[in-house]
Design a protein around this motif. Sequence first.
Motif, PDB file in Angstrom:
ATOM      1  N   ILE A  31      19.945 -22.898 -19.680  1.00  0.00           N
ATOM      2  CA  ILE A  31      19.152 -22.427 -18.545  1.00  0.00           C
ATOM      3  C   ILE A  31      17.902 -21.730 -19.054  1.00  0.00           C
ATOM      4  O   ILE A  31      17.984 -20.832 -19.894  1.00  0.00           O
ATOM      5  CB  ILE A  31      19.955 -21.444 -17.667  1.00  0.00           C
ATOM      6  N   GLU A  32      16.755 -22.138 -18.562  1.00  0.00           N
ATOM      7  CA  GLU A  32      15.508 -21.445 -18.893  1.00  0.00           C
ATOM      8  C   GLU A  32      15.325 -20.291 -17.920  1.00  0.00           C
ATOM      9  O   GLU A  32      15.367 -20.475 -16.700  1.00  0.00           O
ATOM     10  CB  GLU A  32      14.323 -22.406 -18.794  1.00  0.00           C
ATOM     11  N   ILE A  33      15.142 -19.084 -18.450  1.00  0.00           N
ATOM     12  CA  ILE A  33      14.988 -17.901 -17.610  1.00  0.00           C
ATOM     13  C   ILE A  33      13.512 -17.523 -17.536  1.00  0.00           C
ATOM     14  O   ILE A  33      12.843 -17.389 -18.561  1.00  0.00           O
ATOM     15  CB  ILE A  33      15.791 -16.708 -18.162  1.00  0.00           C
ATOM     16  N   PHE A  34      13.015 -17.365 -16.318  1.00  0.00           N
ATOM     17  CA  PHE A  34      11.625 -16.938 -16.118  1.00  0.00           C
ATOM     18  C   PHE A  34      11.666 -15.613 -15.370  1.00  0.00           C
ATOM     19  O   PHE A  34      12.111 -15.547 -14.235  1.00  0.00           O
ATOM     20  CB  PHE A  34      10.841 -17.972 -15.313  1.00  0.00           C
ATOM     21  N   ALA A  35      11.213 -14.541 -16.037  1.00  0.00           N
ATOM     22  CA  ALA A  35      11.183 -13.221 -15.412  1.00  0.00           C
ATOM     23  C   ALA A  35       9.824 -12.994 -14.764  1.00  0.00           C
ATOM     24  O   ALA A  35       8.786 -13.103 -15.424  1.00  0.00           O
ATOM     25  CB  ALA A  35      11.470 -12.136 -16.450  1.00  0.00           C
ATOM     26  N   GLY A  36       9.819 -12.713 -13.485  1.00  0.00           N
ATOM     27  CA  GLY A  36       8.560 -12.506 -12.772  1.00  0.00           C
ATOM     28  C   GLY A  36       8.807 -11.820 -11.446  1.00  0.00           C
ATOM     29  O   GLY A  36       9.812 -11.136 -11.255  1.00  0.00           O
ATOM     30  N   ASP A  37       7.899 -12.023 -10.512  1.00  0.00           N
ATOM     31  CA  ASP A  37       8.000 -11.424  -9.187  1.00  0.00           C
ATOM     32  C   ASP A  37       7.513 -12.438  -8.178  1.00  0.00           C
ATOM     33  O   ASP A  37       6.404 -12.981  -8.330  1.00  0.00           O
ATOM     34  CB  ASP A  37       7.148 -10.143  -9.113  1.00  0.00           C
ATOM     35  N   VAL A  38       8.320 -12.722  -7.170  1.00  0.00           N
ATOM     36  CA  VAL A  38       7.949 -13.737  -6.192  1.00  0.00           C
ATOM     37  C   VAL A  38       6.677 -13.358  -5.441  1.00  0.00           C
ATOM     38  O   VAL A  38       5.997 -14.204  -4.859  1.00  0.00           O
ATOM     39  CB  VAL A  38       9.126 -13.979  -5.209  1.00  0.00           C
ATOM     40  N   ARG A  39       6.300 -12.077  -5.485  1.00  0.00           N
ATOM     41  CA  ARG A  39       5.071 -11.625  -4.824  1.00  0.00           C
ATOM     42  C   ARG A  39       3.820 -11.930  -5.651  1.00  0.00           C
ATOM     43  O   ARG A  39       2.699 -11.770  -5.162  1.00  0.00           O
ATOM     44  CB  ARG A  39       5.160 -10.116  -4.550  1.00  0.00           C
ATOM     45  N   ASP A  40       4.013 -12.334  -6.908  1.00  0.00           N
ATOM     46  CA  ASP A  40       2.897 -12.642  -7.808  1.00  0.00           C
ATOM     47  C   ASP A  40       2.635 -14.136  -7.798  1.00  0.00           C
ATOM     48  O   ASP A  40       3.414 -14.922  -8.356  1.00  0.00           O
ATOM     49  CB  ASP A  40       3.232 -12.153  -9.220  1.00  0.00           C
ATOM     50  N   ALA A  41       1.550 -14.544  -7.167  1.00  0.00           N
ATOM     51  CA  ALA A  41       1.265 -15.972  -6.991  1.00  0.00           C
ATOM     52  C   ALA A  41       1.123 -16.698  -8.324  1.00  0.00           C
ATOM     53  O   ALA A  41       1.609 -17.827  -8.472  1.00  0.00           O
ATOM     54  CB  ALA A  41      -0.008 -16.146  -6.159  1.00  0.00           C
ATOM     55  N   PRO A  70       9.488  -1.750   6.184  1.00  0.00           N
ATOM     56  CA  PRO A  70       9.223  -3.130   6.592  1.00  0.00           C
ATOM     57  C   PRO A  70       8.147  -3.813   5.764  1.00  0.00           C
ATOM     58  O   PRO A  70       8.177  -5.031   5.603  1.00  0.00           O
ATOM     59  CB  PRO A  70       8.809  -2.998   8.058  1.00  0.00           C
ATOM     60  N   ALA A  71       7.181  -3.032   5.232  1.00  0.00           N
ATOM     61  CA  ALA A  71       6.094  -3.656   4.476  1.00  0.00           C
ATOM     62  C   ALA A  71       6.618  -4.398   3.250  1.00  0.00           C
ATOM     63  O   ALA A  71       6.122  -5.478   2.901  1.00  0.00           O
ATOM     64  CB  ALA A  71       5.073  -2.600   4.049  1.00  0.00           C
ATOM     65  N   SER A  72       7.631  -3.848   2.596  1.00  0.00           N
ATOM     66  CA  SER A  72       8.171  -4.502   1.408  1.00  0.00           C
ATOM     67  C   SER A  72       8.830  -5.832   1.769  1.00  0.00           C
ATOM     68  O   SER A  72       8.843  -6.768   0.967  1.00  0.00           O
ATOM     69  CB  SER A  72       9.185  -3.586   0.706  1.00  0.00           C
ATOM     70  N   TYR A  73       9.347  -5.932   2.995  1.00  0.00           N
ATOM     71  CA  TYR A  73       9.962  -7.184   3.450  1.00  0.00           C
ATOM     72  C   TYR A  73       8.910  -8.240   3.743  1.00  0.00           C
ATOM     73  O   TYR A  73       9.105  -9.420   3.466  1.00  0.00           O
ATOM     74  CB  TYR A  73      10.830  -6.926   4.690  1.00  0.00           C
ATOM     75  N   VAL A  74       7.785  -7.810   4.311  1.00  0.00           N
ATOM     76  CA  VAL A  74       6.686  -8.746   4.555  1.00  0.00           C
ATOM     77  C   VAL A  74       6.152  -9.269   3.229  1.00  0.00           C
ATOM     78  O   VAL A  74       5.919 -10.476   3.056  1.00  0.00           O
ATOM     79  CB  VAL A  74       5.567  -8.062   5.364  1.00  0.00           C
ATOM     80  N   GLU A  75       5.959  -8.370   2.263  1.00  0.00           N
ATOM     81  CA  GLU A  75       5.418  -8.773   0.963  1.00  0.00           C
ATOM     82  C   GLU A  75       6.338  -9.760   0.247  1.00  0.00           C
ATOM     83  O   GLU A  75       5.871 -10.731  -0.354  1.00  0.00           O
ATOM     84  CB  GLU A  75       5.209  -7.535   0.089  1.00  0.00           C
ATOM     85  N   THR A  76       7.637  -9.521   0.318  1.00  0.00           N
ATOM     86  CA  THR A  76       8.590 -10.371  -0.407  1.00  0.00           C
ATOM     87  C   THR A  76       8.957 -11.626   0.373  1.00  0.00           C
ATOM     88  O   THR A  76       8.868 -12.741  -0.136  1.00  0.00           O
ATOM     89  CB  THR A  76       9.873  -9.577  -0.725  1.00  0.00           C
ATOM     90  N   THR A  81       7.253 -16.262   0.114  1.00  0.00           N
ATOM     91  CA  THR A  81       7.463 -17.643   0.536  1.00  0.00           C
ATOM     92  C   THR A  81       6.163 -18.433   0.481  1.00  0.00           C
ATOM     93  O   THR A  81       6.150 -19.599   0.068  1.00  0.00           O
ATOM     94  CB  THR A  81       8.039 -17.677   1.967  1.00  0.00           C
ATOM     95  N   LEU A  82       5.066 -17.807   0.873  1.00  0.00           N
ATOM     96  CA  LEU A  82       3.763 -18.474   0.789  1.00  0.00           C
ATOM     97  C   LEU A  82       3.457 -18.855  -0.656  1.00  0.00           C
ATOM     98  O   LEU A  82       2.974 -19.965  -0.924  1.00  0.00           O
ATOM     99  CB  LEU A  82       2.666 -17.561   1.339  1.00  0.00           C
ATOM    100  N   ASN A  83       3.756 -17.962  -1.586  1.00  0.00           N
ATOM    101  CA  ASN A  83       3.504 -18.265  -2.999  1.00  0.00           C
ATOM    102  C   ASN A  83       4.324 -19.458  -3.468  1.00  0.00           C
ATOM    103  O   ASN A  83       3.836 -20.310  -4.219  1.00  0.00           O
ATOM    104  CB  ASN A  83       3.830 -17.035  -3.860  1.00  0.00           C
ATOM    105  N   ILE A  84       5.578 -19.534  -3.033  1.00  0.00           N
ATOM    106  CA  ILE A  84       6.432 -20.665  -3.388  1.00  0.00           C
ATOM    107  C   ILE A  84       5.861 -21.955  -2.811  1.00  0.00           C
ATOM    108  O   ILE A  84       5.780 -22.993  -3.496  1.00  0.00           O
ATOM    109  CB  ILE A  84       7.863 -20.445  -2.863  1.00  0.00           C
ATOM    110  N   LEU A  85       5.459 -21.917  -1.547  1.00  0.00           N
ATOM    111  CA  LEU A  85       4.937 -23.112  -0.887  1.00  0.00           C
ATOM    112  C   LEU A  85       3.649 -23.597  -1.537  1.00  0.00           C
ATOM    113  O   LEU A  85       3.455 -24.799  -1.745  1.00  0.00           O
ATOM    114  CB  LEU A  85       4.706 -22.826   0.595  1.00  0.00           C
ATOM    115  N   GLN A  86       2.753 -22.671  -1.865  1.00  0.00           N
ATOM    116  CA  GLN A  86       1.495 -23.042  -2.521  1.00  0.00           C
ATOM    117  C   GLN A  86       1.772 -23.652  -3.887  1.00  0.00           C
ATOM    118  O   GLN A  86       1.154 -24.655  -4.264  1.00  0.00           O
ATOM    119  CB  GLN A  86       0.598 -21.801  -2.668  1.00  0.00           C
ATOM    120  N   ALA A  87       2.698 -23.043  -4.628  1.00  0.00           N
ATOM    121  CA  ALA A  87       3.029 -23.560  -5.961  1.00  0.00           C
ATOM    122  C   ALA A  87       3.650 -24.947  -5.865  1.00  0.00           C
ATOM    123  O   ALA A  87       3.367 -25.836  -6.671  1.00  0.00           O
ATOM    124  CB  ALA A  87       3.975 -22.595  -6.674  1.00  0.00           C
TER     125      ALA A  87
END
Length: 225
Positions: A31-41, A70-76, A81-87
């Motif tokens: 398994i290749e592990i990629f450490a990051g943050d879903v909020r980082d495009a 709630p702001a942390s939920y919007v960001e994540t 999700t937008l970052n995933i879709l764009q990628a």
Amino acid sequence: EGCQVKAFVQYNSFNSWGWLDGFDKAVLENIEIFAGDVRDAYGVKTACKGADAIFHLAALIAIPFSYHSPASYVETNINGTLNILQAARDGTAQYVPIDEAHPRQGQSPYSATKIGADHLAESFWRSFGLPVTIVRPFNTYGPRQSARAVIPTIITQLLSGYEEIRMGKLSPTRDFNYVEDTCAGFAAIARSDKTVGQEINIATQDEISIGELAEELVRQINPDA
């Protein structure tokens, strides 16, 4: 399934991979592990390069916490999700099953962000032809589940010798699915061309009330109670 797997885990200063830390070394070698943050495009785009299928399960899920942060939920949940879709749109993804589509009723900041994320995913399918599937897994239970969930809560009290189980309302019903069955559902959806652009439930279609669930657990663990 014979696939090359890459796991996206949230970066932290402890270099912890969460539940993956408990995997055998022989498993982790594949398994290749990629450490990051879903909020980082940029990080998400880098992680998604070369992927044929993306299972988007990254989310903040604790409903009570969503009321005062709630702001942390919007960001994540939405921006992530937008970052995933764009990628996925920029890459070679074939399917992007989204983890859950709530009923279209924002009863909490958490559910509102999930509804927004699902609509965003749907728009990428309709606007850009991105092959997206919105997956609705019903109540999943099994190993590594949060101790706050109802089944671990009941089991813990029974194993601790409680004569009276502390619970909330007994009348609500749930459709419970073992974690391996939920995973099998995701894999089957990823293999199917017919699920693209659809909302798919992973469920047994059998309901059980919380009271009936507690009675069954008592019967299996401590029938003499």
